[in-house]
Write a protein that holds these residues in place. Sequence first.
Motif, PDB file in Angstrom:
ATOM      1  N   VAL A  44       0.970  -1.400  -0.118  1.00 46.45           N
ATOM      2  CA  VAL A  44       0.001  -0.048  -0.103  1.00 46.45           C
ATOM      3  C   VAL A  44       0.824   1.325   0.085  1.00 46.45           C
ATOM      4  O   VAL A  44       0.619   2.312  -0.625  1.00 46.45           O
ATOM      5  CB  VAL A  44      -0.960   0.035   1.363  1.00 46.45           C
ATOM      6  N   GLY A  63      -0.006   3.099  -2.933  1.00 44.02           N
ATOM      7  CA  GLY A  63      -1.340   4.241  -2.756  1.00 44.02           C
ATOM      8  C   GLY A  63      -2.665   3.702  -2.771  1.00 44.02           C
ATOM      9  O   GLY A  63      -3.350   4.538  -2.815  1.00 44.02           O
ATOM     10  N   GLU A  64      -2.857   2.304  -3.050  1.00 46.25           N
ATOM     11  CA  GLU A  64      -4.025   1.682  -3.461  1.00 46.25           C
ATOM     12  C   GLU A  64      -4.409   0.604  -2.164  1.00 46.25           C
ATOM     13  O   GLU A  64      -3.518   0.445  -1.190  1.00 46.25           O
ATOM     14  CB  GLU A  64      -4.135   1.134  -4.775  1.00 46.25           C
ATOM     15  N   THR A  65      -5.531  -0.025  -2.166  1.00 44.50           N
ATOM     16  CA  THR A  65      -6.091  -0.664  -1.012  1.00 44.50           C
ATOM     17  C   THR A  65      -5.707  -2.073  -1.336  1.00 44.50           C
ATOM     18  O   THR A  65      -5.728  -2.692  -2.267  1.00 44.50           O
ATOM     19  CB  THR A  65      -7.478  -0.852  -1.208  1.00 44.50           C
ATOM     20  N   ASP A  75      -6.195  -0.071   3.856  1.00 49.49           N
ATOM     21  CA  ASP A  75      -6.832   0.928   3.395  1.00 49.49           C
ATOM     22  C   ASP A  75      -5.623   1.839   2.292  1.00 49.49           C
ATOM     23  O   ASP A  75      -4.552   1.973   2.978  1.00 49.49           O
ATOM     24  CB  ASP A  75      -7.431   1.727   4.048  1.00 49.49           C
ATOM     25  N   SER A  76      -6.189   2.219   1.414  1.00 49.20           N
ATOM     26  CA  SER A  76      -5.405   3.352   0.556  1.00 49.20           C
ATOM     27  C   SER A  76      -5.444   4.671   1.427  1.00 49.20           C
ATOM     28  O   SER A  76      -6.304   4.946   2.025  1.00 49.20           O
ATOM     29  CB  SER A  76      -6.228   3.678  -0.618  1.00 49.20           C
ATOM     30  N   HIS A  89      -5.618   7.518  -0.049  1.00 47.74           N
ATOM     31  CA  HIS A  89      -6.472   8.542  -0.677  1.00 47.74           C
ATOM     32  C   HIS A  89      -7.924   8.614  -0.018  1.00 47.74           C
ATOM     33  O   HIS A  89      -8.388   7.451   0.370  1.00 47.74           O
ATOM     34  CB  HIS A  89      -6.408   7.912  -2.038  1.00 47.74           C
ATOM     35  N   ARG A  95     -11.260   5.894  -2.422  1.00 48.49           N
ATOM     36  CA  ARG A  95     -10.818   4.456  -2.374  1.00 48.49           C
ATOM     37  C   ARG A  95     -11.881   3.561  -2.437  1.00 48.49           C
ATOM     38  O   ARG A  95     -12.862   3.713  -2.227  1.00 48.49           O
ATOM     39  CB  ARG A  95      -9.897   4.401  -1.015  1.00 48.49           C
ATOM     40  N   ILE A  96     -11.416   2.259  -2.222  1.00 51.87           N
ATOM     41  CA  ILE A  96     -12.344   1.108  -2.401  1.00 51.87           C
ATOM     42  C   ILE A  96     -13.017   1.071  -0.971  1.00 51.87           C
ATOM     43  O   ILE A  96     -12.409   1.040   0.104  1.00 51.87           O
ATOM     44  CB  ILE A  96     -11.560  -0.167  -2.729  1.00 51.87           C
ATOM     45  N   ILE A 137     -14.122  -0.117 -10.662  1.00 50.81           N
ATOM     46  CA  ILE A 137     -13.000  -0.658  -9.813  1.00 50.81           C
ATOM     47  C   ILE A 137     -12.218  -1.706 -10.420  1.00 50.81           C
ATOM     48  O   ILE A 137     -12.546  -2.676 -10.989  1.00 50.81           O
ATOM     49  CB  ILE A 137     -13.473  -1.392  -8.496  1.00 50.81           C
ATOM     50  N   GLY A 159      -8.140  -0.371  -6.826  1.00 45.73           N
ATOM     51  CA  GLY A 159      -8.584   0.803  -6.567  1.00 45.73           C
ATOM     52  C   GLY A 159      -9.556   1.526  -7.453  1.00 45.73           C
ATOM     53  O   GLY A 159      -9.867   0.578  -8.561  1.00 45.73           O
ATOM     54  N   ARG A 178      -7.467   5.262 -11.633  1.00 45.97           N
ATOM     55  CA  ARG A 178      -5.838   5.422 -11.265  1.00 45.97           C
ATOM     56  C   ARG A 178      -5.407   3.994 -11.489  1.00 45.97           C
ATOM     57  O   ARG A 178      -3.943   3.867 -11.263  1.00 45.97           O
ATOM     58  CB  ARG A 178      -6.107   5.543  -9.730  1.00 45.97           C
TER      59      ARG A 178
END
Length: 278
Positions: free
Chosen positions: A113, A117-119, A137-138, A140, A143-144, A217, A239, A243
């Motif tokens: 992560v 930067g993503e989940t 978790d991301s 951002h 996010r998801i 997603i 994510g 992105r």
Amino acid sequence: MSTQAKRDDDPAAIDRAEPIAGTQSLDRALTVLLQVAESPPPGLTLAACSSILGYSKPTTQRILRTLVSRSFLAFDEELGVYTLGVANAQIGSEYLHRLDLRKVALPQMRELVAATGETAHLGVVTGRDVVYIELVDSPHPVRIFSRVGASVPAYATAIGKAILAFTGSADLDAHIPESFTARTGRTIHDRAELESDLQKTRERGYAIDDEENRPGIRGYAAPIFNHTEAVVAAVSIGGPADRIDPDDSVLGTQIRSTAARISQLLGSRRSGQNQPDA
């Protein structure tokens, strides 16, 4: 006890302490044990062990006899070589029994992560569904949204496809439904399409969810193997589709490397390039 005082069981305090008498002999014993473990059959002779340790044969033999007496090594009198003893299997079995998949995977997921930067999700296949057992978790704001314990059809997720791709053919039917429900316009429609996707997953070592479970997603996932080389879970990164590129080979390499590290911590000897056993 003062907060400044060193505790006897504090690893940092132990590292700073004066050398303990006898630790050199212990280190040499562990060195020869590891060398025997890494050597090809039939094992190592006394002369070979003596050369590795840099000790005389009588001194080396005393170390080896101690390891034999505690069943860490065994001596083959016919061949005159030392091999691993049963104590290693006992300790290894207990270590693997105590391994917690979530605990092992979580630090690797956090690193993933931080890098992407993503989940990140960790999931297992139960019946025909994927169940998420851990997530990071991301950072951002967009996010998801997901939760530990949630379940989704395996055929519609990157985690599910990563696991199914490396599941033996004899067990695969139990995880695939007779009919496929479309969760989005991109969801896989039937078994033939799924098998084609699983073949691509095996070839590249990771699966892709291209808006197949939820619109907007995307995700990548790679399988995790245990010490028996059986697939036991998968780790994913995902994510918003704006992105994540569906053809991002860098992200694919990252997720495959993360899964490989987790697998190795679970005792797998596979390299980072996952290949099917069946």
